[in-house]
Design a protein around this motif. Structure first.
Motif, PDB file in Angstrom:
ATOM      1  N   ASN A 118      44.639  43.175  48.383  1.00 17.59           N
ATOM      2  CA  ASN A 118      44.477  42.875  46.961  1.00 17.59           C
ATOM      3  C   ASN A 118      43.909  44.057  46.168  1.00 17.59           C
ATOM      4  O   ASN A 118      43.669  43.916  44.961  1.00 17.59           O
ATOM      5  CB  ASN A 118      43.574  41.654  46.778  1.00 17.59           C
ATOM      6  CG  ASN A 118      44.274  40.355  47.124  1.00 17.59           C
ATOM      7  OD1 ASN A 118      44.963  39.758  46.306  1.00 17.59           O
ATOM      8  ND2 ASN A 118      44.119  39.924  48.374  1.00 17.59           N
ATOM      9  N   GLY A 119      43.709  45.187  46.826  1.00 21.86           N
ATOM     10  CA  GLY A 119      43.206  46.369  46.130  1.00 21.86           C
ATOM     11  C   GLY A 119      41.889  46.119  45.431  1.00 21.86           C
ATOM     12  O   GLY A 119      41.697  46.517  44.276  1.00 21.86           O
ATOM     13  N   VAL A 120      40.971  45.454  46.118  1.00 23.91           N
ATOM     14  CA  VAL A 120      39.710  45.041  45.497  1.00 23.91           C
ATOM     15  C   VAL A 120      38.839  46.234  45.139  1.00 23.91           C
ATOM     16  O   VAL A 120      38.103  46.190  44.150  1.00 23.91           O
ATOM     17  CB  VAL A 120      38.951  44.067  46.428  1.00 23.91           C
ATOM     18  CG1 VAL A 120      37.585  43.695  45.855  1.00 23.91           C
ATOM     19  CG2 VAL A 120      39.782  42.805  46.637  1.00 23.91           C
ATOM     20  N   TRP A 121      38.910  47.323  45.914  1.00 29.26           N
ATOM     21  CA  TRP A 121      38.097  48.487  45.582  1.00 29.26           C
ATOM     22  C   TRP A 121      38.778  49.785  45.990  1.00 29.26           C
ATOM     23  O   TRP A 121      39.718  49.805  46.767  1.00 29.26           O
ATOM     24  CB  TRP A 121      36.721  48.397  46.232  1.00 29.26           C
ATOM     25  CG  TRP A 121      36.717  48.440  47.748  1.00 29.26           C
ATOM     26  CD1 TRP A 121      37.078  49.495  48.556  1.00 29.26           C
ATOM     27  CD2 TRP A 121      36.321  47.383  48.629  1.00 29.26           C
ATOM     28  NE1 TRP A 121      36.935  49.157  49.875  1.00 29.26           N
ATOM     29  CE2 TRP A 121      36.463  47.882  49.956  1.00 29.26           C
ATOM     30  CE3 TRP A 121      35.839  46.091  48.435  1.00 29.26           C
ATOM     31  CZ2 TRP A 121      36.141  47.100  51.066  1.00 29.26           C
ATOM     32  CZ3 TRP A 121      35.527  45.325  49.542  1.00 29.26           C
ATOM     33  CH2 TRP A 121      35.693  45.827  50.848  1.00 29.26           C
ATOM     34  N   PHE A 128      38.430  34.279  43.773  1.00 31.50           N
ATOM     35  CA  PHE A 128      37.670  35.247  42.992  1.00 31.50           C
ATOM     36  C   PHE A 128      38.235  36.657  43.074  1.00 31.50           C
ATOM     37  O   PHE A 128      37.974  37.490  42.201  1.00 31.50           O
ATOM     38  CB  PHE A 128      36.203  35.245  43.420  1.00 31.50           C
ATOM     39  CG  PHE A 128      35.446  34.025  42.944  1.00 31.50           C
ATOM     40  CD1 PHE A 128      36.097  32.989  42.296  1.00 31.50           C
ATOM     41  CD2 PHE A 128      34.088  33.905  43.147  1.00 31.50           C
ATOM     42  CE1 PHE A 128      35.421  31.861  41.858  1.00 31.50           C
ATOM     43  CE2 PHE A 128      33.392  32.795  42.701  1.00 31.50           C
ATOM     44  CZ  PHE A 128      34.069  31.767  42.059  1.00 31.50           C
ATOM     45  N   LEU A 129      39.011  36.941  44.119  1.00 27.91           N
ATOM     46  CA  LEU A 129      39.599  38.276  44.240  1.00 27.91           C
ATOM     47  C   LEU A 129      40.730  38.489  43.246  1.00 27.91           C
ATOM     48  O   LEU A 129      41.221  39.605  43.098  1.00 27.91           O
ATOM     49  CB  LEU A 129      40.123  38.517  45.667  1.00 27.91           C
ATOM     50  CG  LEU A 129      39.119  38.408  46.811  1.00 27.91           C
ATOM     51  CD1 LEU A 129      39.748  38.915  48.098  1.00 27.91           C
ATOM     52  CD2 LEU A 129      37.836  39.165  46.525  1.00 27.91           C
ATOM     53  N   ASN A 130      41.134  37.412  42.549  1.00 32.03           N
ATOM     54  CA  ASN A 130      42.185  37.526  41.540  1.00 32.03           C
ATOM     55  C   ASN A 130      41.648  37.995  40.197  1.00 32.03           C
ATOM     56  O   ASN A 130      42.397  38.399  39.322  1.00 32.03           O
ATOM     57  CB  ASN A 130      42.890  36.173  41.355  1.00 32.03           C
ATOM     58  CG  ASN A 130      43.767  35.809  42.536  1.00 32.03           C
ATOM     59  OD1 ASN A 130      44.830  36.366  42.727  1.00 32.03           O
ATOM     60  ND2 ASN A 130      43.299  34.878  43.348  1.00 32.03           N
ATOM     61  N   GLY A 131      40.332  37.903  40.006  1.00 36.74           N
ATOM     62  CA  GLY A 131      39.744  38.259  38.720  1.00 36.74           C
ATOM     63  C   GLY A 131      39.644  39.762  38.521  1.00 36.74           C
ATOM     64  O   GLY A 131      39.266  40.503  39.433  1.00 36.74           O
ATOM     65  N   ASN A 165      37.567  47.094  41.718  1.00 37.58           N
ATOM     66  CA  ASN A 165      38.645  46.901  40.751  1.00 37.58           C
ATOM     67  C   ASN A 165      38.770  45.432  40.356  1.00 37.58           C
ATOM     68  O   ASN A 165      39.243  45.109  39.260  1.00 37.58           O
ATOM     69  CB  ASN A 165      39.986  47.367  41.338  1.00 37.58           C
ATOM     70  CG  ASN A 165      39.965  48.826  41.737  1.00 37.58           C
ATOM     71  OD1 ASN A 165      39.468  49.655  41.001  1.00 37.58           O
ATOM     72  ND2 ASN A 165      40.498  49.120  42.917  1.00 37.58           N
ATOM     73  N   LYS A 166      38.362  44.551  41.259  1.00 36.26           N
ATOM     74  CA  LYS A 166      38.452  43.118  41.033  1.00 36.26           C
ATOM     75  C   LYS A 166      37.125  42.466  41.387  1.00 36.26           C
ATOM     76  O   LYS A 166      36.296  43.049  42.079  1.00 36.26           O
ATOM     77  CB  LYS A 166      39.594  42.516  41.861  1.00 36.26           C
ATOM     78  CG  LYS A 166      40.962  43.068  41.492  1.00 36.26           C
ATOM     79  CD  LYS A 166      42.071  42.356  42.217  1.00 36.26           C
ATOM     80  CE  LYS A 166      43.437  42.890  41.793  1.00 36.26           C
ATOM     81  NZ  LYS A 166      44.545  42.180  42.466  1.00 36.26           N
ATOM     82  N   SER A 167      36.965  41.245  40.896  1.00 32.75           N
ATOM     83  CA  SER A 167      35.725  40.535  41.182  1.00 32.75           C
ATOM     84  C   SER A 167      35.693  40.141  42.657  1.00 32.75           C
ATOM     85  O   SER A 167      36.717  40.043  43.321  1.00 32.75           O
ATOM     86  CB  SER A 167      35.599  39.290  40.293  1.00 32.75           C
ATOM     87  OG  SER A 167      36.684  38.412  40.508  1.00 32.75           O
ATOM     88  N   ILE A 168      34.503  39.911  43.144  1.00 30.70           N
ATOM     89  CA  ILE A 168      34.297  39.564  44.540  1.00 30.70           C
ATOM     90  C   ILE A 168      33.203  38.503  44.586  1.00 30.70           C
ATOM     91  O   ILE A 168      32.371  38.417  43.683  1.00 30.70           O
ATOM     92  CB  ILE A 168      33.914  40.833  45.352  1.00 30.70           C
ATOM     93  CG1 ILE A 168      33.794  40.525  46.844  1.00 30.70           C
ATOM     94  CG2 ILE A 168      32.646  41.463  44.841  1.00 30.70           C
ATOM     95  CD1 ILE A 168      33.547  41.766  47.692  1.00 30.70           C
TER      96      ILE A 168
END
Length: 208
Positions: A11-14, A98-101, A128-131
């Motif tokens: 999800n490219g979270v960070w 929450f990883l979608n935010g 890049n996204k909420s966690i």
């Protein structure tokens, strides 16, 4: 833990970056839970990576935190409508809601314990996204969900902002959002399946 980290990467979270001068990264921790079925047998072991939200600084790491939540009274009204009109009722669970935010602020996090990238241990995670654990995580998830749902023909209820309605001719469907659980009620099975497909293309759903 590997599954959770794969979700983060997928999800490219960070992104791993050098910590900017004057910035302080927030910490993170692993939370473990044993999921059991109705007979108390172990279904699976679950690991969740969470930010230590208590270390966030207001005005720097977060600004707004409010997120609406459907009330029990609204839920009872929907259930009464379902029973009275014999509607089709389905439930969906968004596995990594929450990883979608998407984040509005720049937040830096320490690399997860046990998963620091070899040779880059001195770098930090630029989110890049909420966690889970972030003070604004629930709000960012709701804003993302609301934006996608309303673009797909759903109208938000003026009294309870977590209840949506879509009307298509004589067919209609209710959608109730409660944090990361979604309840769907419709008088048209095809419309319900169409809505579930739309949701699954935008969000990583668990089971229903």
């Amino acid at each position: 833990m590997d599954d959770e980290m794969n979700s983060m990467y997928m999800n490219g979270v960070w992104d791993l970056v050098e910590l900017p001068h004057g910035c302080k990264p927030v910490g993170c921790k692993w939370v473990f839970k044993t999921k059991r079925d109705s007979s108390r047998k172990i279904e699976r072991y679950k690991a969740r990576l969470m930010v230590k939200g208590y270390s966030q600084r207001e005005g720097i790491d977060f600004k707004e935190t409010f997120s609406p939540m459907s009330t029990k009274d609204s839920f009872r009204v929907i259930m009464a409508i379902v029973a009275h009109f014999d509607l089709e009722l389905h439930q969906m669970d968004v596995k990594i809601a929450f990883l979608n935010g998407d984040l509005d602020e720049e937040v830096y996090m320490e690399q997860p314990n046990g998963f620091a990238e070899v040779g880059k241990e001195d770098l930090v995670c630029k989110l890049n996204k909420s966690i889970y654990g972030l003070k604004q995580a629930s709000r960012q998830w709701y804003l993302k969900f609301d934006r996608i749902i309303t673009k797909n023909g759903f109208k938000e209820n003026t009294v309870d902002r977590c209840i949506y309605l879509r009307v298509n001719g004589s067919s209609y469907i209710f959608l109730v959002l409660y944090v990361d659980d979604i309840l769907l009620a419709s008088n048209d099975f095809d419309l319900l399946i169409e809505t579930k497909h739309m949701l699954s293309t935008h969000f990583d759903e668990g089971s229903w």
